[in-house]
Design an enzyme around this catalytic site. Structure first.
Site, PDB file in Angstrom:
ATOM      1  N   LYS A 201      -1.625   6.798  -0.689  1.00 15.90           N
ATOM      2  CA  LYS A 201      -1.310   5.342  -0.697  1.00 15.90           C
ATOM      3  C   LYS A 201      -2.644   4.543  -0.714  1.00 15.90           C
ATOM      4  O   LYS A 201      -3.716   5.097  -0.154  1.00 15.90           O
ATOM      5  CB  LYS A 201      -0.683   4.982   0.809  1.00 15.90           C
ATOM      6  CG  LYS A 201      -0.527   3.374   1.102  1.00 15.90           C
ATOM      7  CD  LYS A 201       0.255   3.312   2.508  1.00 15.90           C
ATOM      8  CE  LYS A 201       0.058   1.836   3.212  1.00 15.90           C
ATOM      9  NZ  LYS A 201       0.782   1.943   4.111  1.00 15.90           N
TER      10      LYS A 201
HETATM   11  C1  R5P Z   1      -2.374   1.614   8.411  1.00 18.56           C
HETATM   12  O1  R5P Z   1      -3.113   1.584   7.377  1.00 18.56           O
HETATM   13  C2  R5P Z   1      -1.081   1.863   8.404  1.00 18.56           C
HETATM   14  O2  R5P Z   1      -0.621   2.677   7.484  1.00 18.56           O
HETATM   15  C3  R5P Z   1      -0.378   0.394   8.524  1.00 18.56           C
HETATM   16  O3  R5P Z   1       0.215   0.368   9.617  1.00 18.56           O
HETATM   17  C4  R5P Z   1       0.579  -0.178   7.381  1.00 18.56           C
HETATM   18  O4  R5P Z   1       1.250   0.822   6.973  1.00 18.56           O
HETATM   19  C5  R5P Z   1       0.138  -1.050   6.888  1.00 18.56           C
HETATM   20  O5  R5P Z   1       1.206  -1.800   5.893  1.00 18.56           O
HETATM   21  P1  R5P Z   1       1.009  -3.099   5.324  1.00 18.56           P
HETATM   22  O6  R5P Z   1      -0.272  -3.443   5.057  1.00 18.56           O
HETATM   23  O7  R5P Z   1       1.931  -3.263   4.331  1.00 18.56           O
HETATM   24  O8  R5P Z   1       1.414  -4.187   6.284  1.00 18.56           O
END
Ligand code: R5P
Length: 302
Positions: A201
């Protein structure tokens, strides 16, 4: 003992056995269980995924939009190919009848009040098997204070995951003071893949994302990041998938949207049906207005 039956005679000698390549980038040499789990994340028709990230509480508590996951997130779940979350939320709040894949947060430790890169592995593989997860997610802090420790968390999970057939998602975490450019992301994503991550990711960047995707031998999913206007988030998702991402792992840009149910469907349009940003935004507006009408109607009845 089964009853004795006649020996079969249809051997289809004129039809060669099909040997299919596996549709997920870099995964052809994996075992059946791994591939089956990856198919619970990536849609075999489009080859892509819409992951709904709701794991923010693992380091920052009840984030805006996630205060009551039962109320705000469950209605979105049917539109997500996969939920990315912690085992606490999984066990307490997600119905076991959920049909999508579960990507379980497997690292953690420090809160927002401390040095975030100082994580440990936070889930035992036996529990991951018990929860029937599709993958485990681990944060990797390339260039961060505890870079080596976070990589070690990942490689240990890769070893355990390989033993049990569970893929590992490496999440590239970028420190506040680090430069988010193609060079950094090529480095971070490639290191994760080289050391065994089954997919990665990472953030979208407007200059050179295609080189990040091309130099990573496993699929990339685009991280959502902080909330931006809906059209911008759809444009970013569109560019990411067109430039090589195998989908998105998005949280705040969906659940903090003014119309989360409409937004996740618009994101699906971009990811699975290659909708252009404007088309997807029109779909978002249409679904948002339909939703408004439904709510108004419901309220009137009361
Ligand atoms: C941190 O890196 C986590 O993976 C997050 O809590 C989350 O997945 C981030 O998602 P978004 O930035 O799309 O809110």
């Amino acid at each position: 003992m089964p009853e004795a039956d006649k020996e079969g005679k249809d051997y289809f000698l004129d039809i060669p056995t099909k040997e299919e390549g596996f549709f997920v980038k870099g995964s052809n040499a994996l075992d059946w269980g791994m591939k089956n789990r990856l198919s619970r994340i990536f849609n075999p028709d489009s080859g892509r995924t819409v992951m709904l990230a709701i794991d923010h509480g693992y380091f920052q508590g009840p984030t805006t939009g996630l205060e009551r996951i039962d109320v705000t997130i469950l209605p979105l779940a049917p539109y997500a190919d996969t939920l990315m979350l912690t085992r606490g939320i999984l066990r307490t709040t997600i119905p076991p009848s959920f049909q999508g894949g579960i990507v379980l947060r497997a690292s953690g430790g420090p809160s927002v009040l401390k040095e975030l890169s100082n994580e440990e592995i936070a889930v035992d593989m036996e529990d991951a098997v018990r929860l029937n997860v599709a993958a485990l997610a681990v944060q990797v802090f390339i260039g961060g204070e505890y870079e080596t420790k976070s990589i070690n968390n990942m490689t240990r999970l890769v070893d355990m995951g390989t033993r049990y057939g569970i893929p590992i998602l490496a999440v590239t975490a970028v420190g506040k003071d680090m430069k988010r450019d193609a060079r950094y992301f090529r480095l971070a994503c490639r290191i994760c893949a080289e050391l065994g991550a089954h997919y990665v990711k990472t953030y979208y960047i407007s200059d050179g994302f295609d080189t990040v995707a091309a130099s990573c031998p496993v699929p990339l999913v685009m991280a959502g990041g902080r909330k931006i206007p809906e059209l911008d988030a759809l444009t970013m998702s569109y560019r990411a998938v067109q430039e090589g991402a195998a989908g998105v792992d998005m949280g705040r840009n969906i659940f903090q949207s003014e119309a989360p149910e409409a937004m996740i469907q618009a994101v699906r349009g971009v990811v699975h049906n290659n909708l252009k940003p404007k088309q997807a935004y029109e779909l978002f507006l249409e679904l948002k207005n339909k939703g408004k009408k439904k709510t108004t109607k419901g309220r009137k009845k009361k």
